[in-house]
Design a protein around this motif. Structure first.
Motif, PDB file in Angstrom:
ATOM      1  N   ALA A  69       0.833  -1.201   0.000  1.00  0.00           N
ATOM      2  CA  ALA A  69       0.000   0.000   0.000  1.00  0.00           C
ATOM      3  C   ALA A  69       0.870   1.254   0.000  1.00  0.00           C
ATOM      4  N   HIS A  70       1.946   1.221   0.743  1.00  0.00           N
ATOM      5  CA  HIS A  70       2.859   2.367   0.762  1.00  0.00           C
ATOM      6  C   HIS A  70       3.460   2.604  -0.619  1.00  0.00           C
ATOM      7  N   LEU A  71       3.922   1.535  -1.257  1.00  0.00           N
ATOM      8  CA  LEU A  71       4.545   1.665  -2.576  1.00  0.00           C
ATOM      9  C   LEU A  71       3.561   2.202  -3.607  1.00  0.00           C
ATOM     10  N   ARG A  72       2.336   1.713  -3.561  1.00  0.00           N
ATOM     11  CA  ARG A  72       1.322   2.186  -4.501  1.00  0.00           C
ATOM     12  C   ARG A  72       1.041   3.675  -4.308  1.00  0.00           C
ATOM     13  N   GLY A  73       0.947   4.086  -3.047  1.00  0.00           N
ATOM     14  CA  GLY A  73       0.648   5.475  -2.764  1.00  0.00           C
ATOM     15  C   GLY A  73       1.809   6.408  -3.036  1.00  0.00           C
ATOM     16  N   ALA A  74       3.023   5.892  -2.907  1.00  0.00           N
ATOM     17  CA  ALA A  74       4.209   6.734  -3.055  1.00  0.00           C
ATOM     18  C   ALA A  74       4.610   6.934  -4.507  1.00  0.00           C
ATOM     19  N   ASP A  75       4.234   5.986  -5.387  1.00  0.00           N
ATOM     20  CA  ASP A  75       4.730   6.042  -6.762  1.00  0.00           C
ATOM     21  C   ASP A  75       3.718   5.380  -7.702  1.00  0.00           C
ATOM     22  N   PRO A  76       2.957   6.176  -8.443  1.00  0.00           N
ATOM     23  CA  PRO A  76       1.951   5.605  -9.352  1.00  0.00           C
ATOM     24  C   PRO A  76       2.544   4.700 -10.428  1.00  0.00           C
ATOM     25  N   VAL A  77       3.753   5.001 -10.898  1.00  0.00           N
ATOM     26  CA  VAL A  77       4.384   4.149 -11.916  1.00  0.00           C
ATOM     27  C   VAL A  77       4.658   2.768 -11.328  1.00  0.00           C
ATOM     28  N   LEU A  78       5.221   2.738 -10.144  1.00  0.00           N
ATOM     29  CA  LEU A  78       5.470   1.458  -9.485  1.00  0.00           C
ATOM     30  C   LEU A  78       4.150   0.761  -9.178  1.00  0.00           C
ATOM     31  N   GLY A  79       3.130   1.544  -8.835  1.00  0.00           N
ATOM     32  CA  GLY A  79       1.814   0.958  -8.585  1.00  0.00           C
ATOM     33  C   GLY A  79       1.282   0.225  -9.802  1.00  0.00           C
ATOM     34  N   ALA A  80       1.511   0.795 -10.985  1.00  0.00           N
ATOM     35  CA  ALA A  80       1.067   0.140 -12.221  1.00  0.00           C
ATOM     36  C   ALA A  80       1.854  -1.147 -12.464  1.00  0.00           C
ATOM     37  N   ILE A  81       3.143  -1.131 -12.127  1.00  0.00           N
ATOM     38  CA  ILE A  81       3.964  -2.340 -12.254  1.00  0.00           C
ATOM     39  C   ILE A  81       3.439  -3.426 -11.322  1.00  0.00           C
ATOM     40  N   ILE A  82       3.111  -3.039 -10.102  1.00  0.00           N
ATOM     41  CA  ILE A  82       2.556  -3.996  -9.135  1.00  0.00           C
ATOM     42  C   ILE A  82       1.251  -4.588  -9.671  1.00  0.00           C
ATOM     43  N   ASP A  83       0.401  -3.745 -10.245  1.00  0.00           N
ATOM     44  CA  ASP A  83      -0.867  -4.228 -10.808  1.00  0.00           C
ATOM     45  C   ASP A  83      -0.622  -5.275 -11.893  1.00  0.00           C
ATOM     46  N   GLN A  84       0.356  -5.018 -12.758  1.00  0.00           N
ATOM     47  CA  GLN A  84       0.651  -5.958 -13.846  1.00  0.00           C
ATOM     48  C   GLN A  84       1.146  -7.294 -13.304  1.00  0.00           C
ATOM     49  N   VAL A  85       1.980  -7.238 -12.278  1.00  0.00           N
ATOM     50  CA  VAL A  85       2.494  -8.475 -11.689  1.00  0.00           C
ATOM     51  C   VAL A  85       1.382  -9.246 -10.993  1.00  0.00           C
ATOM     52  N   VAL A  86       0.561  -8.536 -10.240  1.00  0.00           N
ATOM     53  CA  VAL A  86      -0.554  -9.184  -9.538  1.00  0.00           C
ATOM     54  C   VAL A  86      -1.492  -9.857 -10.533  1.00  0.00           C
ATOM     55  N   GLN A  87      -1.777  -9.171 -11.638  1.00  0.00           N
ATOM     56  CA  GLN A  87      -2.656  -9.742 -12.649  1.00  0.00           C
ATOM     57  C   GLN A  87      -2.027 -10.966 -13.295  1.00  0.00           C
TER      58      GLN A  87
END
Length: 217
Positions: free
Chosen positions: A9-27
């Protein structure tokens, strides 16, 4: 210990680009990361010495290539990691050619074995030291630098805030997803990753998995 959910949650909130990377990996994987990307690798060692041998083998090459070389090293020693004594007892050229190692990595493996056998590197005490001191002690071995120390801290000591800024795959992932004109220097990665503190380890794990998924595609 902070949960993965809090860190993510911290990473997603701190960096939208990294948040998108996390979304791709989770998917792609069906859920958030909870362990290191290599956890399913049957050759991944779990002892102090074996982890450093694997890290030396992996220097400056892709995850896929490092697995192949490490597997050949296993095969050379009967399906298990070589001991320090076995490394030093094997002719360097024979060791290098049989496993597909570079000259520099062969020298580094021998230096590690020498430091361990001489008692100059007390691996059993490293977990008691802060990240900076672990890095300093490991760097005394010929061929072990900051990258190898970071890998040791992340995958073996499970330290939560380590940034492998010199890792080639992480630098390439950052170049691509942050739309940089060229591959970033480690210092550039450190600047971009500043908002990821204190969970930079998890960020690295997501970047590695994202790059590995890209390579497979």
């Amino acid at each position: 210990m902070t949960s993965i959910t809090t860190a993510e949650a911290h990473l997603r909130g701190a960096d939208p680009v990294l948040g998108a990377i996390i979304d791709q990996v989770v998917q792609a994987t069906g859920g958030p990361l909870t362990t290191a990307p290599d956890v399913e690798d049957p050759d991944l060692p779990n002892d102090h010495y074996g982890v450093l041998v694997r890290a030396i083998v992996s220097q400056n090459i892709s995850t896929i290539a490092s697995r192949a070389i490490y597997q050949r090293l296993h095969e050379r020693f009967g399906g298990r990691p070589p001991s320090p004594e076995e490394i030093l007892a094997t002719d360097p050229d024979e060791l290098r050619l049989s496993a597909g190692l570079s000259h520099a990595k062969t020298v580094s493996l021998r230096s590690l074995a020498e430091h361990v056998l001489a008692g100059e590197l007390e691996l059993d005490r490293l977990h008691l030291l802060p990240d900076e001191e672990v890095t300093a002690q490991l760097s005394a071995v010929k061929g072990i630098g900051t990258w190898t120390a970071h890998i040791y801290l992340i995958f073996h000591l499970n330290r939560p805030d380590v940034l492998a800024s010199g890792d080639l795959e992480i630098r390439r992932a950052v170049e691509r997803e942050y739309a940089l004109p060229s591959i970033p220097r480690p210092a550039d990665v450190e600047r971009i990753a500043e908002p990821w503190r204190p969970y930079r380890t998890l960020a690295c794990l997501y970047l590695w998995r994202w790059w590995e998924n890209l390579a497979v595609r």
